[in-house]
Design a protein around this motif. Structure first.
Motif, PDB file in Angstrom:
ATOM      1  N   LEU A   1      19.044  37.812 -13.935  1.00  0.00           N
ATOM      2  CA  LEU A   1      18.216  38.870 -13.367  1.00  0.00           C
ATOM      3  C   LEU A   1      19.066  40.087 -13.054  1.00  0.00           C
ATOM      4  O   LEU A   1      20.298  39.997 -12.904  1.00  0.00           O
ATOM      5  N   ALA A   2      18.397  41.222 -12.936  1.00  0.00           N
ATOM      6  CA  ALA A   2      19.038  42.443 -12.440  1.00  0.00           C
ATOM      7  C   ALA A   2      18.231  42.950 -11.268  1.00  0.00           C
ATOM      8  O   ALA A   2      16.997  42.870 -11.264  1.00  0.00           O
ATOM      9  N   LEU A   3      18.913  43.451 -10.267  1.00  0.00           N
ATOM     10  CA  LEU A   3      18.257  44.063  -9.115  1.00  0.00           C
ATOM     11  C   LEU A   3      18.402  45.577  -9.239  1.00  0.00           C
ATOM     12  O   LEU A   3      19.514  46.094  -9.293  1.00  0.00           O
ATOM     13  N   VAL A   4      17.278  46.272  -9.306  1.00  0.00           N
ATOM     14  CA  VAL A   4      17.274  47.729  -9.394  1.00  0.00           C
ATOM     15  C   VAL A   4      16.731  48.285  -8.085  1.00  0.00           C
ATOM     16  O   VAL A   4      15.611  47.948  -7.676  1.00  0.00           O
ATOM     17  N   VAL A   5      17.520  49.108  -7.420  1.00  0.00           N
ATOM     18  CA  VAL A   5      17.092  49.693  -6.150  1.00  0.00           C
ATOM     19  C   VAL A   5      17.068  51.215  -6.285  1.00  0.00           C
ATOM     20  O   VAL A   5      17.778  51.799  -7.108  1.00  0.00           O
ATOM     21  N   ALA A   6      16.236  51.840  -5.476  1.00  0.00           N
ATOM     22  CA  ALA A   6      16.149  53.302  -5.446  1.00  0.00           C
ATOM     23  C   ALA A   6      15.819  53.723  -4.029  1.00  0.00           C
ATOM     24  O   ALA A   6      15.080  53.026  -3.329  1.00  0.00           O
ATOM     25  N   GLY A   7      16.349  54.846  -3.611  1.00  0.00           N
ATOM     26  CA  GLY A   7      16.092  55.342  -2.266  1.00  0.00           C
ATOM     27  C   GLY A   7      17.228  56.217  -1.792  1.00  0.00           C
ATOM     28  O   GLY A   7      18.402  55.874  -1.969  1.00  0.00           O
ATOM     29  N   GLU A   8      16.878  57.369  -1.225  1.00  0.00           N
ATOM     30  CA  GLU A   8      17.889  58.325  -0.764  1.00  0.00           C
ATOM     31  C   GLU A   8      17.403  59.024   0.490  1.00  0.00           C
ATOM     32  O   GLU A   8      16.220  59.007   0.822  1.00  0.00           O
ATOM     33  N   LYS A   9      18.344  59.661   1.161  1.00  0.00           N
ATOM     34  CA  LYS A   9      18.034  60.471   2.329  1.00  0.00           C
ATOM     35  C   LYS A   9      17.840  61.929   1.907  1.00  0.00           C
ATOM     36  O   LYS A   9      18.506  62.417   0.992  1.00  0.00           O
ATOM     37  N   ALA A  10      16.930  62.597   2.602  1.00  0.00           N
ATOM     38  CA  ALA A  10      16.749  64.038   2.388  1.00  0.00           C
ATOM     39  C   ALA A  10      17.803  64.754   3.232  1.00  0.00           C
ATOM     40  O   ALA A  10      17.532  65.291   4.301  1.00  0.00           O
ATOM     41  N   PHE A  11      19.038  64.751   2.728  1.00  0.00           N
ATOM     42  CA  PHE A  11      20.193  65.090   3.561  1.00  0.00           C
ATOM     43  C   PHE A  11      20.680  66.528   3.427  1.00  0.00           C
ATOM     44  O   PHE A  11      21.522  66.974   4.197  1.00  0.00           O
ATOM     45  N   THR A  12      20.210  67.262   2.448  1.00  0.00           N
ATOM     46  CA  THR A  12      20.565  68.668   2.293  1.00  0.00           C
ATOM     47  C   THR A  12      19.297  69.436   1.929  1.00  0.00           C
ATOM     48  O   THR A  12      18.256  68.845   1.638  1.00  0.00           O
ATOM     49  N   HIS A  13      19.399  70.749   1.908  1.00  0.00           N
ATOM     50  CA  HIS A  13      18.231  71.551   1.541  1.00  0.00           C
ATOM     51  C   HIS A  13      17.764  71.215   0.129  1.00  0.00           C
ATOM     52  O   HIS A  13      16.560  71.081  -0.125  1.00  0.00           O
ATOM     53  N   ASP A  14      18.697  71.073  -0.811  1.00  0.00           N
ATOM     54  CA  ASP A  14      18.326  70.729  -2.193  1.00  0.00           C
ATOM     55  C   ASP A  14      17.691  69.355  -2.283  1.00  0.00           C
ATOM     56  O   ASP A  14      16.921  69.088  -3.219  1.00  0.00           O
ATOM     57  N   ALA A  15      18.017  68.472  -1.333  1.00  0.00           N
ATOM     58  CA  ALA A  15      17.446  67.125  -1.330  1.00  0.00           C
ATOM     59  C   ALA A  15      16.165  67.048  -0.505  1.00  0.00           C
ATOM     60  O   ALA A  15      15.644  65.951  -0.281  1.00  0.00           O
ATOM     61  N   ARG A  16      15.659  68.189  -0.080  1.00  0.00           N
ATOM     62  CA  ARG A  16      14.437  68.197   0.724  1.00  0.00           C
ATOM     63  C   ARG A  16      13.281  68.904   0.041  1.00  0.00           C
ATOM     64  O   ARG A  16      12.128  68.615   0.335  1.00  0.00           O
ATOM     65  N   VAL A  17      13.580  69.815  -0.866  1.00  0.00           N
ATOM     66  CA  VAL A  17      12.483  70.591  -1.455  1.00  0.00           C
ATOM     67  C   VAL A  17      12.821  70.985  -2.887  1.00  0.00           C
ATOM     68  O   VAL A  17      13.970  71.281  -3.209  1.00  0.00           O
ATOM     69  N   VAL A  18      11.810  70.947  -3.758  1.00  0.00           N
ATOM     70  CA  VAL A  18      11.889  71.504  -5.105  1.00  0.00           C
ATOM     71  C   VAL A  18      11.137  72.832  -5.053  1.00  0.00           C
ATOM     72  O   VAL A  18       9.935  72.832  -4.777  1.00  0.00           O
ATOM     73  N   PRO A  19      11.804  73.943  -5.274  1.00  0.00           N
ATOM     74  CA  PRO A  19      11.165  75.244  -5.074  1.00  0.00           C
ATOM     75  C   PRO A  19       9.800  75.358  -5.766  1.00  0.00           C
ATOM     76  O   PRO A  19       9.667  75.071  -6.945  1.00  0.00           O
TER      77      PRO A  19
ATOM     78  N   CYS B   1      13.391  46.190  -7.210  1.00  0.00           N
ATOM     79  CA  CYS B   1      12.685  45.331  -8.163  1.00  0.00           C
ATOM     80  C   CYS B   1      13.663  44.425  -8.885  1.00  0.00           C
ATOM     81  O   CYS B   1      14.811  44.810  -9.144  1.00  0.00           O
ATOM     82  N   LEU B   2      13.194  43.239  -9.172  1.00  0.00           N
ATOM     83  CA  LEU B   2      13.950  42.286  -9.971  1.00  0.00           C
ATOM     84  C   LEU B   2      13.494  42.416 -11.416  1.00  0.00           C
ATOM     85  O   LEU B   2      12.293  42.378 -11.705  1.00  0.00           O
ATOM     86  N   VAL B   3      14.448  42.582 -12.311  1.00  0.00           N
ATOM     87  CA  VAL B   3      14.169  42.755 -13.731  1.00  0.00           C
ATOM     88  C   VAL B   3      14.723  41.557 -14.484  1.00  0.00           C
ATOM     89  O   VAL B   3      15.814  41.063 -14.168  1.00  0.00           O
ATOM     90  N   ARG B   4      13.971  41.086 -15.479  1.00  0.00           N
ATOM     91  CA  ARG B   4      14.464  40.007 -16.329  1.00  0.00           C
ATOM     92  C   ARG B   4      14.248  40.386 -17.781  1.00  0.00           C
ATOM     93  O   ARG B   4      13.481  41.289 -18.103  1.00  0.00           O
ATOM     94  N   HIS B   5      14.921  39.683 -18.677  1.00  0.00           N
ATOM     95  CA  HIS B   5      14.828  40.011 -20.103  1.00  0.00           C
ATOM     96  C   HIS B   5      13.498  39.581 -20.688  1.00  0.00           C
ATOM     97  O   HIS B   5      12.886  40.301 -21.474  1.00  0.00           O
ATOM     98  N   GLU B   6      13.016  38.419 -20.306  1.00  0.00           N
ATOM     99  CA  GLU B   6      11.730  37.915 -20.787  1.00  0.00           C
ATOM    100  C   GLU B   6      10.919  37.460 -19.586  1.00  0.00           C
ATOM    101  O   GLU B   6      11.432  36.762 -18.716  1.00  0.00           O
ATOM    102  N   GLY B   7       9.651  37.849 -19.531  1.00  0.00           N
ATOM    103  CA  GLY B   7       8.815  37.442 -18.418  1.00  0.00           C
ATOM    104  C   GLY B   7       7.347  37.450 -18.794  1.00  0.00           C
ATOM    105  O   GLY B   7       6.953  38.063 -19.788  1.00  0.00           O
ATOM    106  N   PRO B   8       6.510  36.793 -17.997  1.00  0.00           N
ATOM    107  CA  PRO B   8       5.097  36.654 -18.347  1.00  0.00           C
ATOM    108  C   PRO B   8       4.237  37.857 -17.993  1.00  0.00           C
ATOM    109  O   PRO B   8       3.114  37.976 -18.460  1.00  0.00           O
TER     110      PRO B   8
END
Length: 308
Positions: free
Chosen positions: A137-155, A167-174
């Motif tokens: 299996l592979a564990l894929v994680v995502a998540g960040e802090k809005a720690f700067t102005h560029d990380a808080r807003v897209v103009p 999420c847990l990822v596998r090569h073959e699954g149902p």
């Protein structure tokens, strides 16, 4: 064929009305009204006093099956929008693996596609697992802090919220089998977000439409075969316009999280997946499409087609 074994997300209960963020985001009253009334961005998820590792652990802790399959996790991937999110020498990913008992896994960060990196990480995980043991299996994680102005807003486009996914990822699954993946990288948009956002906005929809169509074609399907679209939560009006151009019913795009969470970096796809499951919007055999766009050093437009 790459598949999703399990998905979990974390969204903090603390949410801030966009009007209260005007000062830190340098928004004028007109820009605030534009975000709320036009883009339908209302509240933004924030987790005061937390660190990136707190967010990631909060999401991973909801993977109920992880303790039983920990020994099968061969890879851990952190999908990130920004290349740097903590000062050197801090390493949240290494610390997370130690706390979870995943020291044996190969752990690394993927950042190449900005906010579309979550899809890239799933693809990379699947490619790696194709050469591993069948039950790996592979564990894929995502998540960040809005720690700067560029990380808080897209103009003129969106506001970033805090949260995380795992999420847990596998090569073959149902179930949740990956049928196709398409990514279109536009190096000509290097730094366009800050220097010429008008050009980026003009070409954004055409590039995302082409990528969505490419993924659907590679899956051997048509848009009519797609039962549900899980979008990136940039804003609602962008998806309304895109659906009109595609001729796809906007009612089959899950947009309800946009005003509740704002754009949660690379975690949007998984947040929307959890909502779709909770609402019973995905039935066995349904085909759904996940779309994302990222802008940083150039722009990336990505789409994946799955079968539930």
């Amino acid at each position: 064929m790459t598949s999703l074994e399990a998905v979990a997300t974390y969204l903090p209960e603390h949410r801030v009305p966009i009007e209260e963020l005007a000062g830190e985001l340098d928004l004028t009253p007109m820009q605030v009204r534009l975000f709320r009334r036009f883009h339908k961005l209302a509240d933004v998820c924030r987790a005061p006093g937390t660190t990136p590792i707190d967010l990631l652990l909060a999401a991973v802790s909801k993977l109920d099956d992880l303790p039983a399959v920990r020994h099968r996790v061969r890879y851990v991937l952190w999908a990130r929008t920004f290349p740097v999110v903590v000062p050197y020498p801090l390493n949240p990913l290494d610390a997370m693996c130690r706390l979870l008992g995943l020291d044996h896994a190969v752990a690394f960060t993927v950042t190449h596609h900005a906010c579309a990196t979550g899809l890239l990480a799933v693809d990379v995980a699947g490619r790696l697992l194709a050469h591993a043991q069948p039950d790996a299996l592979a564990l894929v994680v995502a998540g960040e802090k809005a720690f700067t102005h560029d990380a808080r807003v897209v103009p003129e486009t969106s506001v970033f919220g805090e949260g995380a996914s795992a999420c847990l990822v596998r090569h073959e699954g149902p179930r949740d089998r990956l049928l196709a993946y398409a990514a279109n990288q536009r190096g000509d948009f290097d730094d366009e977000i800050t220097t010429d956002i008008t050009r980026f906005q003009d070409e954004y929809q055409a590039s995302l439409m082409a990528t969505i169509q490419a993924a659907v074609d590679r899956a051997g399907l048509t848009l009519d075969d797609i039962d549900l679209v899980l979008p990136h939560n940039v804003n609602i009006v962008a998806w309304q316009r895109l659906c009109r151009r595609l001729g796809y019913p906007v009612g089959r795009v899950l947009l309800e999280n946009v005003p509740l969470t704002a754009h949660v970096f690379c975690a949007d796809a998984f947040v929307n997946y959890q909502t779709a499951r909770a609402r019973g919007l995905l039935r066995p055999g349904d085909r759904y499409l996940v779309a994302a766009a990222g802008a940083g050093r150039g722009a990336t437009f990505s789409a994946m087609v799955f079968e539930h």
